[in-house]
Design a protein around this motif. Sequence first.
Motif, PDB file in Angstrom:
ATOM      1  N   ILE A 469       3.854  -6.346  -1.547  1.00  0.00           N
ATOM      2  CA  ILE A 469       2.904  -5.246  -1.676  1.00  0.00           C
ATOM      3  C   ILE A 469       1.703  -5.582  -2.554  1.00  0.00           C
ATOM      4  CG2 ILE A 469       4.015  -4.135  -3.648  1.00  0.00           C
ATOM      5  CD1 ILE A 469       2.633  -2.469  -0.452  1.00  0.00           C
ATOM      6  N   GLY A 470       1.802  -6.640  -3.355  1.00  0.00           N
ATOM      7  CA  GLY A 470       0.662  -7.039  -4.181  1.00  0.00           C
ATOM      8  C   GLY A 470       0.273  -5.978  -5.192  1.00  0.00           C
ATOM      9  N   SER A 471      -1.020  -5.919  -5.500  1.00  0.00           N
ATOM     10  CA  SER A 471      -1.502  -5.053  -6.584  1.00  0.00           C
ATOM     11  C   SER A 471      -1.403  -3.570  -6.283  1.00  0.00           C
ATOM     12  CB  SER A 471      -2.961  -5.397  -6.916  1.00  0.00           C
ATOM     13  OG  SER A 471      -3.047  -6.704  -7.447  1.00  0.00           O
ATOM     14  N   THR A 472      -1.104  -3.188  -5.031  1.00  0.00           N
ATOM     15  CA  THR A 472      -0.927  -1.762  -4.765  1.00  0.00           C
ATOM     16  C   THR A 472       0.326  -1.213  -5.448  1.00  0.00           C
ATOM     17  OG1 THR A 472       0.095  -2.374  -2.652  1.00  0.00           O
ATOM     18  CG2 THR A 472      -2.194  -1.682  -2.594  1.00  0.00           C
ATOM     19  N   THR A 677      -6.544  -1.744  -3.926  1.00  0.00           N
ATOM     20  CA  THR A 677      -6.424  -2.896  -3.036  1.00  0.00           C
ATOM     21  C   THR A 677      -5.214  -3.717  -3.456  1.00  0.00           C
ATOM     22  OG1 THR A 677      -7.858  -4.202  -4.463  1.00  0.00           O
ATOM     23  CG2 THR A 677      -8.911  -3.064  -2.615  1.00  0.00           C
ATOM     24  N   GLY A 678      -4.802  -4.606  -2.578  1.00  0.00           N
ATOM     25  CA  GLY A 678      -3.705  -5.509  -2.898  1.00  0.00           C
ATOM     26  C   GLY A 678      -3.855  -6.804  -2.131  1.00  0.00           C
ATOM     27  N   THR A 679      -3.653  -7.915  -2.832  1.00  0.00           N
ATOM     28  CA  THR A 679      -3.709  -9.235  -2.200  1.00  0.00           C
ATOM     29  C   THR A 679      -2.545 -10.052  -2.725  1.00  0.00           C
ATOM     30  OG1 THR A 679      -6.133  -9.106  -2.233  1.00  0.00           O
ATOM     31  CG2 THR A 679      -5.153 -11.258  -1.746  1.00  0.00           C
ATOM     32  N   THR A 680      -1.719 -10.570  -1.838  1.00  0.00           N
ATOM     33  CA  THR A 680      -0.555 -11.317  -2.300  1.00  0.00           C
ATOM     34  C   THR A 680      -0.875 -12.807  -2.416  1.00  0.00           C
ATOM     35  OG1 THR A 680       0.313 -11.623  -0.059  1.00  0.00           O
ATOM     36  CG2 THR A 680       0.997  -9.649  -1.239  1.00  0.00           C
ATOM     37  N   GLN A 681       0.091 -13.527  -2.938  1.00  0.00           N
ATOM     38  CA  GLN A 681      -0.100 -14.953  -3.200  1.00  0.00           C
ATOM     39  C   GLN A 681      -0.539 -15.705  -1.956  1.00  0.00           C
ATOM     40  OE1 GLN A 681       3.381 -16.853  -4.766  1.00  0.00           O
ATOM     41  NE2 GLN A 681       2.227 -18.519  -5.730  1.00  0.00           N
ATOM     42  N   ASN A 682      -1.514 -16.571  -2.134  1.00  0.00           N
ATOM     43  CA  ASN A 682      -2.056 -17.397  -1.044  1.00  0.00           C
ATOM     44  C   ASN A 682      -2.713 -16.575   0.067  1.00  0.00           C
ATOM     45  OD1 ASN A 682      -1.159 -19.836  -2.224  1.00  0.00           O
ATOM     46  ND2 ASN A 682       0.889 -19.527  -1.356  1.00  0.00           N
ATOM     47  N   ASN A 683      -3.071 -15.328  -0.236  1.00  0.00           N
ATOM     48  CA  ASN A 683      -3.771 -14.463   0.725  1.00  0.00           C
ATOM     49  C   ASN A 683      -2.918 -14.144   1.962  1.00  0.00           C
ATOM     50  OD1 ASN A 683      -6.018 -15.005  -0.980  1.00  0.00           O
ATOM     51  ND2 ASN A 683      -6.445 -16.842   0.217  1.00  0.00           N
ATOM     52  N   SER A 684      -1.602 -14.097   1.781  1.00  0.00           N
ATOM     53  CA  SER A 684      -0.729 -13.827   2.923  1.00  0.00           C
ATOM     54  C   SER A 684      -0.808 -12.386   3.395  1.00  0.00           C
ATOM     55  CB  SER A 684       0.727 -14.156   2.559  1.00  0.00           C
ATOM     56  OG  SER A 684       0.881 -15.534   2.331  1.00  0.00           O
ATOM     57  N   ASP A 685      -1.084 -11.456   2.473  1.00  0.00           N
ATOM     58  CA  ASP A 685      -1.113 -10.034   2.812  1.00  0.00           C
ATOM     59  C   ASP A 685      -2.308  -9.370   2.165  1.00  0.00           C
ATOM     60  OD1 ASP A 685       1.838  -9.658   3.944  1.00  0.00           O
ATOM     61  OD2 ASP A 685       1.970 -10.839   2.106  1.00  0.00           O
ATOM     62  N   GLY A 686      -2.991  -8.548   2.932  1.00  0.00           N
ATOM     63  CA  GLY A 686      -4.090  -7.748   2.395  1.00  0.00           C
ATOM     64  C   GLY A 686      -3.786  -6.275   2.567  1.00  0.00           C
ATOM     65  N   TRP A 687      -3.923  -5.509   1.483  1.00  0.00           N
ATOM     66  CA  TRP A 687      -3.586  -4.083   1.497  1.00  0.00           C
ATOM     67  C   TRP A 687      -4.751  -3.245   0.984  1.00  0.00           C
ATOM     68  CZ3 TRP A 687       1.392  -2.175   2.728  1.00  0.00           C
ATOM     69  CH2 TRP A 687       2.409  -3.141   2.839  1.00  0.00           C
ATOM     70  N   PHE A 688      -4.836  -2.014   1.457  1.00  0.00           N
ATOM     71  CA  PHE A 688      -5.673  -1.009   0.811  1.00  0.00           C
ATOM     72  C   PHE A 688      -5.086   0.365   1.095  1.00  0.00           C
ATOM     73  CE2 PHE A 688      -9.110   2.143   0.575  1.00  0.00           C
ATOM     74  CZ  PHE A 688      -9.469   1.956  -0.757  1.00  0.00           C
ATOM     75  N   ILE A 689      -4.913   1.141   0.035  1.00  0.00           N
ATOM     76  CA  ILE A 689      -4.485   2.539   0.158  1.00  0.00           C
ATOM     77  C   ILE A 689      -5.542   3.390  -0.515  1.00  0.00           C
ATOM     78  CG2 ILE A 689      -2.726   4.260  -0.403  1.00  0.00           C
ATOM     79  CD1 ILE A 689      -0.675   1.998  -0.447  1.00  0.00           C
ATOM     80  N   GLY A 690      -6.099   4.337   0.233  1.00  0.00           N
ATOM     81  CA  GLY A 690      -7.150   5.202  -0.298  1.00  0.00           C
ATOM     82  C   GLY A 690      -6.789   6.664  -0.141  1.00  0.00           C
ATOM     83  N   MET A 691      -7.248   7.477  -1.111  1.00  0.00           N
ATOM     84  CA  MET A 691      -6.899   8.897  -1.108  1.00  0.00           C
ATOM     85  C   MET A 691      -8.137   9.758  -1.319  1.00  0.00           C
ATOM     86  SD  MET A 691      -3.462   8.990  -3.505  1.00  0.00           S
ATOM     87  CE  MET A 691      -4.340   8.693  -5.038  1.00  0.00           C
ATOM     88  N   VAL A 692      -8.204  10.852  -0.562  1.00  0.00           N
ATOM     89  CA  VAL A 692      -9.060  11.983  -0.879  1.00  0.00           C
ATOM     90  C   VAL A 692      -8.095  13.159  -1.053  1.00  0.00           C
ATOM     91  CG1 VAL A 692     -11.079  11.062   0.335  1.00  0.00           C
ATOM     92  CG2 VAL A 692      -9.454  12.516   1.574  1.00  0.00           C
TER      93      VAL A 692
END
Length: 784
Positions: A469-472, A677-692
């Motif tokens: 999940i990375g930084s999320t 945002t979230g980025t895992t080691q070696n750029n294997s996964d890219g995440w973004f969760i946004g809320m209004v």
Amino acid sequence: MAKKQVKKKQETPASFKTFIKWFWRVFVGGIASVILLFLLASWGALGKMPSFEFLENPQTNLASQVISADGKTLGKYYLKDNRTPVDYKDLPKDLVNALIATEDARFHDHSGIDVRGTVRAFAFLGSKGGASTISQQLARQLFVGEGSKNLPERLIQKIKEWVIATRLERQYTKEEIIAMYFNIYDFGNNADGIRSAARIYFGKEPQELQIEESAMLVGMFKNSSLFNPRRRPERVKTRRNVVLAQMYKYDYITKEVKDSLQKLPLTIDYNPESHNEGIGTYFREHLKGFLKKWTAENPKENGEKYDIYLDGLKIYTTIDSRMQEYAEEAMEEHMKKLQAEFYHQNTKKRNKNAPFAKDVEQSTIDFVMNKAIENSERWKIMKKEGKTEKEILASFDKKTPMTVFSWKGKNNRIDTIMTPRDSILYSKFFLRASFMSLEPQSGQVKAWVGGFNYRNFKYDMVKQGKRQIGSTFKPFVYATAIDQLHLSPCDSMPNGPFCIETGKYGLQEPWCPKNSDGKYEGMRTLKGALANSVNTVTARLMDKVGPANVRSLAQRLGVESEIEEVPSIALGTPDISLYEMLGAYGTFANKGVYVKPVIVTRIEDKNGTILYEFVPETKDVLSEEVAYTVVNLMEGVTQSGSGRRLRHKGANKWNKMYDEIITGYPYEFKNPIAGKTGTTQNNSDGWFIGMVPNLISGAWVGGEDRQIRFARTKYGQGASMALPIWALFMKKCYADKSLSVSDGRFEKPEEEMTINIDCSKTTSTTEENNGKDPDEDKLEGIDF
């Protein structure tokens, strides 16, 4: 003397008397035989006849409908018959008139059998038209079946058809018979019944059909295989014009209308309804799992299980068809661009390991490929056939014709010839993605996109798939610290190197996380640290509250995936699904109350009886103040951190090239947005969760295997891979005013805050990152 001639009395010849006698015998006997034949047929002596109860409730297979929150049919579940019944009142007048004019002009004047038409058919041996009434045709469709080529059998079938037709006329009104006939007919191409036909051939509901469209569908009653608009458009057009002529003949339309409509080209809007097509394909497949469990736990009164393929259930879901469509469009728009750049960077000239990263060892590639081969359908089928492993492997290296996915192909498919092994490698070139959106206050899921093409990539990455999940994950750490230590977003912590020593939390060796930008100086406020994804500050917070407490909070927020009690979870090492993450984030937007995500609101049977209604599952997890503080922290991500590209109005010429290829800039959102945002080691996964305030949405993008990835963080970070899908989706939602997606502020607690969230007086020389995305290692030029 001449003999007196005696005039003989004229007598009727014996032969004529005999003829008259036999004529009446045959006539009466014939009538008696016909009556007897009909009686025998009605008694079942000529074959099984439907009972009164069966006539009252004909058993036809009904597809179950998946209905969106805004009343649209997302899809259906059926095995063979894609049939959804329509009431007579929902049939347009022109459609009914076209049917009567073409198939049974005296429909309202007979009781099932058209005597005049029958006599004419016998007299001219059918050369001047048949005699089957609509009621007879319905009887054939429901109970008799296709006509036999054997003359005696065909005669028996016709008699049964007549008997059943008269029974139907006694049992049902004329309107009900019309509706049943439209509902039972197979129009081809999985269009069973008029509703499916209208949707598949014209993308409409029956009541929306135009006269010429109604005429085309009625023309197909003659033979839907012979008059198939996709295969024989000219023949279908001719047949349509015959129907229009019949409508004019019986005064249903004027000559002017007939002439003008007959000149129109045959136009169809083909919308196939299959399990692989339409909107919400991944959602509909996931919904099957829910229904499988529900049908097992909620049998019918007689103890039988409901069958979603035959029982005509109506499943009312939380999905909004507009949002679902926007989500799928947003994913396709972005993934086309991203995939083109990924392929460009991983051609064989640039990367001999493609699609795997350059630094992946050959032994790892071989392991991944062998695993994919063993999991393939070809392997499983040949294994069942008793083939040896050597024979199976050999088949993977033989070229064979196949159809594969391609963004450039018609309907995203192209025909080609390649080996099965190469086809597996080819499919791995395509980056995968998922997207989900839900309403935090109700937990209702509004959009669910498990991938960009269900036909070719069936694995659902919303809930079925789980990735690091990375930084999320970091907001869970910050929320624990704020809840337990009453910290403020304005509190500062050192940004220097930090290690958790051996022995603590069971560590075998020190854990010393590094910052992605390589900088370790000054102080950071918590708000600035989360916005810029500073790993050392997150590690310090983890050390203060402990992994067990963070894990406990994540579980109370609805995360069911395994989370180890180790410090490294602070940086998002656990594998968690997008579904779980959105449910957890929803708690922050919903004032600390967790609402379990919901996908079904109610289920009805074919008669409209409610079988199931959902009951929200909620629990208090955080105080309203703590939840609002976490939201305030995450607002900083889109104000000055890794998500601030959502605010950009544009970029310089160099960045503009990158923006156009990858992100779809500019977005120019001005409203409050909280996210991570979230980025895992070696750029294997890219995440973004946004809320209004009233909508939370999240996206994940990555390779099928972690060894498939972008070489540069510039392209592989969450802000480049996942955030654009969110942004494109939200722009579409805001453009649709009927959706009422919030663009206002998050609601503050009514009670006075005890945690300071106003950091305007906080000063720090290292809070800003000078325009650099914090997840990036370095910015590099685009390699064209």
